[in-house]
Design a protein around this motif. Structure first.
Motif, mmCIF file in Angstrom:
data_model
loop_
_atom_site.group_PDB
_atom_site.id
_atom_site.type_symbol
_atom_site.label_atom_id
_atom_site.label_comp_id
_atom_site.label_asym_id
_atom_site.label_seq_id
_atom_site.Cartn_x
_atom_site.Cartn_y
_atom_site.Cartn_z
ATOM 1 N N THR A 1 -51.953 -31.018 86.440
ATOM 2 C CA THR A 1 -51.257 -32.185 85.910
ATOM 3 C C THR A 1 -52.125 -32.915 84.890
ATOM 4 N N PHE A 2 -53.444 -32.863 85.090
ATOM 5 C CA PHE A 2 -54.362 -33.609 84.249
ATOM 6 C C PHE A 2 -54.912 -32.786 83.084
ATOM 7 N N GLU A 3 -54.542 -31.519 83.001
ATOM 8 C CA GLU A 3 -55.006 -30.676 81.904
ATOM 9 C C GLU A 3 -54.202 -30.984 80.643
ATOM 10 N N LEU A 4 -54.857 -30.865 79.504
ATOM 11 C CA LEU A 4 -54.187 -31.098 78.235
ATOM 12 C C LEU A 4 -53.464 -29.832 77.794
ATOM 13 N N SER A 5 -52.316 -30.031 77.158
ATOM 14 C CA SER A 5 -51.594 -28.893 76.606
ATOM 15 C C SER A 5 -52.333 -28.397 75.361
ATOM 16 N N MET A 6 -51.952 -27.231 74.887
ATOM 17 C CA MET A 6 -52.573 -26.689 73.672
ATOM 18 C C MET A 6 -52.341 -27.625 72.498
ATOM 19 N N GLU A 7 -51.154 -28.216 72.426
ATOM 20 C CA GLU A 7 -50.843 -29.144 71.345
ATOM 21 C C GLU A 7 -51.743 -30.384 71.420
ATOM 22 N N GLN A 8 -51.967 -30.907 72.624
ATOM 23 C CA GLN A 8 -52.837 -32.064 72.791
ATOM 24 C C GLN A 8 -54.283 -31.720 72.432
ATOM 25 N N GLN A 9 -54.727 -30.538 72.802
ATOM 26 C CA GLN A 9 -56.076 -30.097 72.446
ATOM 27 C C GLN A 9 -56.220 -29.999 70.929
ATOM 28 N N PHE A 10 -55.187 -29.498 70.273
ATOM 29 C CA PHE A 10 -55.200 -29.398 68.813
ATOM 30 C C PHE A 10 -55.259 -30.786 68.178
ATOM 31 N N GLN A 11 -54.476 -31.721 68.715
ATOM 32 C CA GLN A 11 -54.487 -33.088 68.199
ATOM 33 C C GLN A 11 -55.873 -33.714 68.340
ATOM 34 N N LEU A 12 -56.544 -33.444 69.460
ATOM 35 C CA LEU A 12 -57.892 -33.971 69.651
ATOM 36 C C LEU A 12 -58.872 -33.389 68.636
ATOM 37 N N GLN A 13 -58.739 -32.099 68.350
ATOM 38 C CA GLN A 13 -59.607 -31.468 67.358
ATOM 39 C C GLN A 13 -59.374 -32.072 65.976
ATOM 40 N N CYS A 14 -58.127 -32.344 65.652
ATOM 41 C CA CYS A 14 -57.805 -32.970 64.358
ATOM 42 C C CYS A 14 -58.418 -34.373 64.284
ATOM 43 N N LEU A 15 -58.307 -35.134 65.362
ATOM 44 C CA LEU A 15 -58.900 -36.472 65.386
ATOM 45 C C LEU A 15 -60.417 -36.408 65.251
ATOM 46 N N GLN A 16 -61.018 -35.445 65.917
ATOM 47 C CA GLN A 16 -62.470 -35.293 65.834
ATOM 48 C C GLN A 16 -62.904 -35.038 64.398
ATOM 49 N N GLN A 17 -62.194 -34.183 63.708
ATOM 50 C CA GLN A 17 -62.515 -33.902 62.307
ATOM 51 C C GLN A 17 -62.302 -35.144 61.441
#
Length: 58
Positions: A5-21
């Protein structure tokens, strides 16, 4: 509650990578402002969820 339930979806992980950049190009003050705005939105969302649960609408 399932641990997944607490794991991020692939889309959420991608969004985090975009924010990091995006953050790498910002100055420290800009990142702090963004963080404060984000925390305010999270707190407002939490208040809304709490209110909905209190009124049995959730």
């Amino acid at each position: 509650m399932d641990a997944k339930t607490f794991e991020l979806s692939m889309e959420q992980q991608f969004q985090l990578q975009c924010l990091q950049q995006e953050f790498q190009d910002l100055e420290r003050e800009q990142v702090i402002d963004y963080l404060i705005d984000t925390m305010q939105q999270i707190m407002a969302r939490d208040n809304l969820i709490r209110d909905l649960m209190k009124n049995d609408l959730f």
